[in-house]
Design an enzyme around this catalytic site. Structure first.
Site, short mmCIF file in Angstrom:
data_model
loop_
_atom_site.label_atom_id
_atom_site.label_comp_id
_atom_site.label_asym_id
_atom_site.label_seq_id
_atom_site.Cartn_x
_atom_site.Cartn_y
_atom_site.Cartn_z
N HIS A 114 0.68 -1.15 0.32
CA HIS A 114 0.07 -0.44 0.03
C HIS A 114 0.74 1.38 -0.02
O HIS A 114 0.23 2.46 -0.04
CB HIS A 114 -1.05 0.26 1.51
CG HIS A 114 -0.76 0.53 2.83
ND1 HIS A 114 0.13 -0.89 3.21
CD2 HIS A 114 -0.24 1.43 2.84
CE1 HIS A 114 0.94 -0.15 4.88
NE2 HIS A 114 0.14 1.21 4.24
N ASP A 145 0.27 -7.39 1.86
CA ASP A 145 0.96 -6.25 1.77
C ASP A 145 2.19 -6.22 1.88
O ASP A 145 2.57 -5.30 2.23
CB ASP A 145 -0.21 -5.31 3.04
CG ASP A 145 0.36 -3.57 2.78
OD1 ASP A 145 0.49 -3.57 1.78
OD2 ASP A 145 0.69 -3.05 3.54
N GLY A 217 3.67 7.14 8.43
CA GLY A 217 5.28 7.22 7.46
C GLY A 217 5.83 5.97 8.19
O GLY A 217 6.97 5.73 7.72
N SER A 219 4.77 2.83 7.93
CA SER A 219 4.70 2.02 7.26
C SER A 219 5.37 1.29 6.25
O SER A 219 5.94 2.05 5.34
CB SER A 219 3.37 2.18 5.95
OG SER A 219 1.73 1.86 6.53
N LEU A 274 -6.66 -25.41 -1.58
CA LEU A 274 -7.64 -26.14 -1.76
C LEU A 274 -8.97 -26.87 -1.51
O LEU A 274 -8.79 -28.23 -1.79
CB LEU A 274 -7.37 -26.69 0.08
CG LEU A 274 -7.67 -27.53 1.07
CD1 LEU A 274 -6.37 -29.14 0.64
CD2 LEU A 274 -7.79 -27.48 2.56
N VAL A 276 -11.37 -25.47 -0.02
CA VAL A 276 -12.80 -25.91 0.71
C VAL A 276 -12.89 -24.29 1.79
O VAL A 276 -12.46 -23.36 1.48
CB VAL A 276 -12.46 -26.75 2.07
CG1 VAL A 276 -12.06 -27.89 2.07
CG2 VAL A 276 -11.01 -26.05 3.37
#
Length: 465
Positions: A114, A145, A217, A219, A274, A276
């Protein structure tokens, strides 16, 4: 840049490189406290070199107006939390967005997806230098992310990588990044919790929770232990005000390494499938099973690897390749870290007896493309399952099909339909599953219809064709 949840939660072409070898840190042996009154507890020497590995990232991109009032440097994100944007365009401009972590001497940098999403240009600044580097986008994985970029530089200072198994609640940690654009900053806290999932931030979640201050800032910056070793990538906070409230999340280092290595060496992420639908054990269900933790199968999709392996509704998956599965998110993460075609050993409980099955995993992206479809103009929809209920906090009494994507600029986006909304009725027909949706759309194929939706606690109607 960071993301919030309210209470607030806060791709691109890829260039592939041949390989990467991370600088692995030695395993920690001891944990100590000061033992004399003349001692000062300081971690300066431990983290002084680590700070050289943390960079500032800015981008140039086309901006859009936002209906909500957000902090000055907050980048638009997560429509499911903040709603659709206005679409008047402004000239591309420089934004102070976030941070990144150098992981190789020749310029590979890990950050959040992001932070660099939809960027026209990515600019990296290294601590202690005013030189700006234009970074290449190597690969992104929006579902976790994680993103990898690369700058043309040599003899950089790569961070030493830790391991998730070496972490404990109560360990002292430091968040390093560039909050509010004030320059590199170090904040201190502890590991508040581990293996946090079902938060609703990413599709694949394995978070460290910390009270170390994470602000706009931070992140993409580093969460490090008291040795200065990377243990996570700072990603999001829970906040009421837009600032730090002591609940921050960082992606655990093992997941970061796994995804970054694939992005660098292969340029993209392929995940195993898988087939499910899963649920977690409730208090009432635990009495019916010998094992008290696991991922409960509530539906097996026909023609999938799970169906071919003989798994059935009501089976409780407790291990994958010998690794303990505590809940549905554990199973999703475990399967998602495997490649399509991998064979895994599933240990499960049926009728209070443990059994095993060998499953050859399918390809998640291909299966998603087949099962998710645009049946209404501008909307991709899929069956509503327990995983989606948990992610978007959809009450059990709401039935329908869930919106998995809203095309930008579409009529659906203009009418403020959001990802995570549930289509509950079309005209006079109640929608409980995909078959109901198909039947409702068959009546007057080309005409506009009233579409009733449940969306994040409110009900509303849109008109779509």
């Amino acid at each position: 840049m960071y993301r919030t949840m309210t209470l607030s939660l806060i791709l691109a072409t890829s260039l592939s490189a041949a390989s990467i070898d991370f600088v692995e840190a030695p395993k920690a042996q001891t944990r100590v406290m000061p033992n004399t009154q003349n001692s000062i507890l300081s971690f300066h020497d431990a983290i002084k070199n680590t700070t050289d590995s943390i960079v500032h990232i800015a981008t140039k991109q086309e901006q859009k107006g936002i209906k909500e009032t957000l902090p000055p440097q907050m980048h638009p994100f997560f429509e499911e939390f903040f709603g659709p944007r206005f679409h008047q365009k402004q000239p591309p401009q420089r934004n102070s967005l976030g941070s990144g972590v150098i992981v190789s001497k020749d310029g590979y940098i890990i950050t959040n997806n992001h932070v660099i999403d939809k960027a026209e240009e990515i600019i990296v600044t290294i601590p202690g230098s005013e030189k700006e580097y234009e970074a290449k986008l190597i690969g992104t994985d929006p579902k976790s992310d994680v993103a990898v970029i690369k700058i043309d530089a040599e003899s950089l200072h790569p961070i030493a990588m830790g391991t998730s198994s070496d972490l404990h609640v109560g360990d002292v940690v430091f968040a390093i990044g560039n909050p509010f654009g004030v320059g590199q900053t170090v904040t201190q806290g502890i590991i508040s919790a581990q293996h946090k999932n079902s938060i609703g931030i990413n599709e694949y979640e394995n978070f460290i929770q910390t009270d170390a201050s994470i602000n706009p800032g931070n992140s993409g910056g580093a969460l490090v232990d008291s040795r200065g070793v990377l243990i996570g990538i700072n990603t999001a906070i829970i906040t009421r005000s837009g600032g730090n409230n002591g609940i921050g999340f960082a992606i655990e280092v093992d997941m970061v390494k796994n995804i970054a290595k694939k992005l660098i060496e292969e340029g993209s992420i392929e995940r195993g499938y898988l087939g499910v639908n899963m649920s977690n054990l409730t208090k009432e269900l635990r009495d019916l099973y010998k094992n008290k933790k696991g991922a409960l199968i509530v539906n097996v999709l026909p023609g999938t690897p799970a169906a071919d392996a003989g798994l059935k509704r009501g089976d409780l998956i407790i291990k994958v390749d010998g690794n303990v599965i505590k809940n549905g998110s554990d199973l999703k993460n475990s399967v998602g870290m495997h490649l399509p075609g991998d064979k895994v050993t599933i240990t499960y409980e049926r009728d209070k007896k443990e059994r095993t099955a060998t499953v050859k995993l399918g390809n998640l992206e291909k299966e998603t493309a087949q099962n998710g479809t645009e049946m209404l103009e501008g909307l991709d929809v899929m069956p509503l399952n327990d995983e989606a209920r948990a992610k978007y906090r959809i009450p059990n009494n709401v039935t329908g099909v869930i919106v998995t994507d809203v095309k930008e600029g579409s009529e659906a986006a203009r009418q403020e339909i959001r990802k995570g909304s549930v289509i509950v009725q079309i005209e006079g027909k109640e929608i409980k599953d995909m078959e109901d949706l198909k039947e409702a759309l068959e009546e007057g194929k080309e005409s506009y219809k009233r579409v009733y939706l449940y969306s994040f606690g409110r009900n509303f109607v849109a008109v779509l064709k």
